[in-house]
Design a protein around this motif. Structure first.
Motif, PDB file in Angstrom:
ATOM      1  N   SER A  72       0.830  -1.211   0.000  1.00 16.04           N
ATOM      2  CA  SER A  72       0.000   0.000   0.000  1.00 16.04           C
ATOM      3  C   SER A  72       0.856   1.249   0.000  1.00 16.04           C
ATOM      4  O   SER A  72       1.988   1.237   0.509  1.00 16.04           O
ATOM      5  N   LEU A  73       0.315   2.304  -0.567  1.00 19.13           N
ATOM      6  CA  LEU A  73       0.921   3.630  -0.526  1.00 19.13           C
ATOM      7  C   LEU A  73      -0.194   4.656  -0.446  1.00 19.13           C
ATOM      8  O   LEU A  73      -1.301   4.416  -0.952  1.00 19.13           O
ATOM      9  N   THR A  74       0.108   5.789   0.166  1.00 22.04           N
ATOM     10  CA  THR A  74      -0.834   6.903   0.168  1.00 22.04           C
ATOM     11  C   THR A  74      -0.170   8.116  -0.457  1.00 22.04           C
ATOM     12  O   THR A  74       0.883   8.557  -0.001  1.00 22.04           O
ATOM     13  N   LEU A  75      -0.785   8.631  -1.503  1.00 22.62           N
ATOM     14  CA  LEU A  75      -0.299   9.840  -2.158  1.00 22.62           C
ATOM     15  C   LEU A  75      -1.043  11.050  -1.595  1.00 22.62           C
ATOM     16  O   LEU A  75      -2.225  10.958  -1.263  1.00 22.62           O
ATOM     17  N   SER A  76      -0.339  12.162  -1.518  1.00 21.02           N
ATOM     18  CA  SER A  76      -0.937  13.420  -1.071  1.00 21.02           C
ATOM     19  C   SER A  76      -0.725  14.482  -2.129  1.00 21.02           C
ATOM     20  O   SER A  76       0.263  14.451  -2.867  1.00 21.02           O
ATOM     21  N   CYS A  77      -1.652  15.426  -2.186  1.00 20.41           N
ATOM     22  CA  CYS A  77      -1.543  16.554  -3.106  1.00 20.41           C
ATOM     23  C   CYS A  77      -1.971  17.810  -2.358  1.00 20.41           C
ATOM     24  O   CYS A  77      -3.149  17.966  -2.017  1.00 20.41           O
ATOM     25  N   ALA A  78      -1.009  18.681  -2.089  1.00 20.10           N
ATOM     26  CA  ALA A  78      -1.293  19.941  -1.409  1.00 20.10           C
ATOM     27  C   ALA A  78      -1.672  20.987  -2.442  1.00 20.10           C
ATOM     28  O   ALA A  78      -0.901  21.249  -3.373  1.00 20.10           O
ATOM     29  N   ALA A  79      -2.851  21.571  -2.268  1.00 18.36           N
ATOM     30  CA  ALA A  79      -3.369  22.532  -3.235  1.00 18.36           C
ATOM     31  C   ALA A  79      -3.382  23.934  -2.637  1.00 18.36           C
ATOM     32  O   ALA A  79      -3.658  24.111  -1.442  1.00 18.36           O
ATOM     33  N   SER A  80      -3.109  24.925  -3.463  1.00 19.57           N
ATOM     34  CA  SER A  80      -3.154  26.313  -3.009  1.00 19.57           C
ATOM     35  C   SER A  80      -3.503  27.213  -4.174  1.00 19.57           C
ATOM     36  O   SER A  80      -3.386  26.818  -5.336  1.00 19.57           O
ATOM     37  N   GLY A  81      -3.977  28.414  -3.842  1.00 26.23           N
ATOM     38  CA  GLY A  81      -4.174  29.442  -4.849  1.00 26.23           C
ATOM     39  C   GLY A  81      -5.527  29.469  -5.533  1.00 26.23           C
ATOM     40  O   GLY A  81      -5.726  30.241  -6.468  1.00 26.23           O
ATOM     41  N   TYR A  82      -6.500  28.651  -5.066  1.00 25.96           N
ATOM     42  CA  TYR A  82      -7.818  28.727  -5.697  1.00 25.96           C
ATOM     43  C   TYR A  82      -8.863  29.069  -4.642  1.00 25.96           C
ATOM     44  O   TYR A  82      -8.736  28.682  -3.483  1.00 25.96           O
ATOM     45  N   THR A  83      -9.867  29.797  -5.077  1.00 22.06           N
ATOM     46  CA  THR A  83     -10.917  30.223  -4.164  1.00 22.06           C
ATOM     47  C   THR A  83     -12.290  29.746  -4.587  1.00 22.06           C
ATOM     48  O   THR A  83     -13.268  30.001  -3.918  1.00 22.06           O
ATOM     49  N   SER A  84     -12.360  29.030  -5.708  1.00 20.10           N
ATOM     50  CA  SER A  84     -13.648  28.577  -6.210  1.00 20.10           C
ATOM     51  C   SER A  84     -14.282  27.592  -5.250  1.00 20.10           C
ATOM     52  O   SER A  84     -13.601  26.733  -4.680  1.00 20.10           O
ATOM     53  N   SER A  85     -15.585  27.707  -5.095  1.00 16.08           N
ATOM     54  CA  SER A  85     -16.300  26.766  -4.237  1.00 16.08           C
ATOM     55  C   SER A  85     -16.759  25.541  -5.021  1.00 16.08           C
ATOM     56  O   SER A  85     -17.362  24.631  -4.457  1.00 16.08           O
ATOM     57  N   ASP A  86     -16.499  25.527  -6.292  1.00 10.56           N
ATOM     58  CA  ASP A  86     -16.898  24.410  -7.156  1.00 10.56           C
ATOM     59  C   ASP A  86     -15.656  23.925  -7.893  1.00 10.56           C
ATOM     60  O   ASP A  86     -15.029  24.692  -8.625  1.00 10.56           O
ATOM     61  N   TYR A  87     -15.283  22.693  -7.682  1.00 10.89           N
ATOM     62  CA  TYR A  87     -14.082  22.171  -8.322  1.00 10.89           C
ATOM     63  C   TYR A  87     -14.179  20.666  -8.494  1.00 10.89           C
ATOM     64  O   TYR A  87     -15.040  20.000  -7.909  1.00 10.89           O
ATOM     65  N   CYS A  88     -13.288  20.178  -9.302  1.00 12.66           N
ATOM     66  CA  CYS A  88     -13.102  18.738  -9.466  1.00 12.66           C
ATOM     67  C   CYS A  88     -11.607  18.479  -9.379  1.00 12.66           C
ATOM     68  O   CYS A  88     -10.814  19.170 -10.026  1.00 12.66           O
ATOM     69  N   MET A  89     -11.232  17.556  -8.548  1.00 12.79           N
ATOM     70  CA  MET A  89      -9.819  17.207  -8.413  1.00 12.79           C
ATOM     71  C   MET A  89      -9.643  15.722  -8.690  1.00 12.79           C
ATOM     72  O   MET A  89     -10.490  14.912  -8.311  1.00 12.79           O
ATOM     73  N   GLY A  90      -8.564  15.394  -9.350  1.00 11.04           N
ATOM     74  CA  GLY A  90      -8.379  14.008  -9.731  1.00 11.04           C
ATOM     75  C   GLY A  90      -6.944  13.550  -9.656  1.00 11.04           C
ATOM     76  O   GLY A  90      -6.015  14.351  -9.514  1.00 11.04           O
ATOM     77  N   TRP A  91      -6.788  12.246  -9.735  1.00 11.37           N
ATOM     78  CA  TRP A  91      -5.479  11.603  -9.841  1.00 11.37           C
ATOM     79  C   TRP A  91      -5.400  10.902 -11.190  1.00 11.37           C
ATOM     80  O   TRP A  91      -6.363  10.221 -11.601  1.00 11.37           O
ATOM     81  N   PHE A  92      -4.255  11.065 -11.819  1.00 14.91           N
ATOM     82  CA  PHE A  92      -3.992  10.427 -13.103  1.00 14.91           C
ATOM     83  C   PHE A  92      -2.675   9.671 -13.018  1.00 14.91           C
ATOM     84  O   PHE A  92      -1.811  10.007 -12.214  1.00 14.91           O
ATOM     85  N   LEU A  93      -2.513   8.667 -13.843  1.00 13.52           N
ATOM     86  CA  LEU A  93      -1.234   7.979 -13.935  1.00 13.52           C
ATOM     87  C   LEU A  93      -0.755   7.996 -15.377  1.00 13.52           C
ATOM     88  O   LEU A  93      -1.555   8.077 -16.319  1.00 13.52           O
ATOM     89  N   GLN A 152      -5.385   6.777  -1.419  1.00 14.22           N
ATOM     90  CA  GLN A 152      -4.958   5.586  -0.702  1.00 14.22           C
ATOM     91  C   GLN A 152      -4.974   4.424  -1.685  1.00 14.22           C
ATOM     92  O   GLN A 152      -6.018   4.115  -2.265  1.00 14.22           O
ATOM     93  N   MET A 153      -3.811   3.800  -1.862  1.00 17.40           N
ATOM     94  CA  MET A 153      -3.687   2.715  -2.832  1.00 17.40           C
ATOM     95  C   MET A 153      -3.351   1.423  -2.098  1.00 17.40           C
ATOM     96  O   MET A 153      -2.295   1.333  -1.469  1.00 17.40           O
ATOM     97  N   ASN A 154      -4.242   0.460  -2.176  1.00 17.76           N
ATOM     98  CA  ASN A 154      -4.044  -0.846  -1.558  1.00 17.76           C
ATOM     99  C   ASN A 154      -3.954  -1.927  -2.624  1.00 17.76           C
ATOM    100  O   ASN A 154      -4.337  -1.704  -3.777  1.00 17.76           O
ATOM    101  N   SER A 155      -3.461  -3.078  -2.215  1.00 18.77           N
ATOM    102  CA  SER A 155      -3.357  -4.231  -3.129  1.00 18.77           C
ATOM    103  C   SER A 155      -2.689  -3.829  -4.443  1.00 18.77           C
ATOM    104  O   SER A 155      -3.166  -4.155  -5.533  1.00 18.77           O
ATOM    105  N   LEU A 156      -1.593  -3.129  -4.326  1.00 20.81           N
ATOM    106  CA  LEU A 156      -0.907  -2.627  -5.516  1.00 20.81           C
ATOM    107  C   LEU A 156      -0.367  -3.760  -6.377  1.00 20.81           C
ATOM    108  O   LEU A 156       0.061  -4.808  -5.862  1.00 20.81           O
ATOM    109  N   LYS A 157      -0.402  -3.527  -7.685  1.00 14.88           N
ATOM    110  CA  LYS A 157       0.051  -4.502  -8.669  1.00 14.88           C
ATOM    111  C   LYS A 157       1.185  -3.891  -9.492  1.00 14.88           C
ATOM    112  O   LYS A 157       1.264  -2.662  -9.620  1.00 14.88           O
ATOM    113  N   PRO A 158       2.037  -4.716 -10.070  1.00 15.35           N
ATOM    114  CA  PRO A 158       3.107  -4.174 -10.910  1.00 15.35           C
ATOM    115  C   PRO A 158       2.582  -3.256 -12.018  1.00 15.35           C
ATOM    116  O   PRO A 158       3.240  -2.275 -12.374  1.00 15.35           O
ATOM    117  N   GLU A 159       1.404  -3.551 -12.534  1.00 17.61           N
ATOM    118  CA  GLU A 159       0.845  -2.709 -13.601  1.00 17.61           C
ATOM    119  C   GLU A 159       0.377  -1.341 -13.110  1.00 17.61           C
ATOM    120  O   GLU A 159       0.012  -0.485 -13.920  1.00 17.61           O
TER     121      GLU A 159
END
Length: 126
Positions: free
Chosen positions: A17-38, A81-88
């Motif tokens: 398992s691994l946990t990634l974090s993303c610290a965000a700054s500089g936006y004030t919008s009350s409506d947003y979408c945030m995502g993770w990509f590989l 939060q990433m569990n049961s990680l696979k080589p792929e």
């Protein structure tokens, strides 16, 4: 100016398992979408998970049941939060954001996001 800074990548054995974090700054919008990509070497960037202002979550089929996206609004931090990680799962992982809500059709599309972090490498060994 929106800034996104990822951390938490590393090397892990298959099934770990691994946990990634993303610290965000500089936006004030009350409506947003945030995502993770590989993005694996030589491959297009692909969506992993997304979350909107109201906490609705969206997942790629390949990670459902293994990965969990969440956010801490007090800390302006996004997590994966990433569990049961696979080589792929080995890839560079990027945090992304846009100042409009998520939709089923767009949350996994890299073209729909305006702001990106620098990425953090995840390597899963067999």
């Amino acid at each position: 100016q929106v800034q996104l800074v990822e951390s938490g990548g590393g090397w892990v054995q298959s099934g770990g398992s691994l946990t990634l974090s993303c610290a965000a700054s500089g936006y004030t919008s009350s409506d947003y979408c945030m995502g993770w990509f590989l993005q694996a070497p030589g491959q297009d960037r692909e969506g992993v998970a997304a979350i909107d202002t109201d906490g609705r979550t969206y997942y790629a089929d390949s990670v459902k049941g293994r990965f969990t996206i969440s956010q801490d609004n007090r800390k302006n931090t996004l997590y994966l939060q990433m569990n049961s990680l696979k080589p792929e799962d080995t890839a560079m992982y990027y945090c992304a954001a846009r100042l409009s809500g998520c939709t089923w059709s767009s949350s996994m599309s890299a073209d729909e996001y305006k702001y990106w972090g620098q990425g953090t490498q995840v390597t899963v060994s067999s």
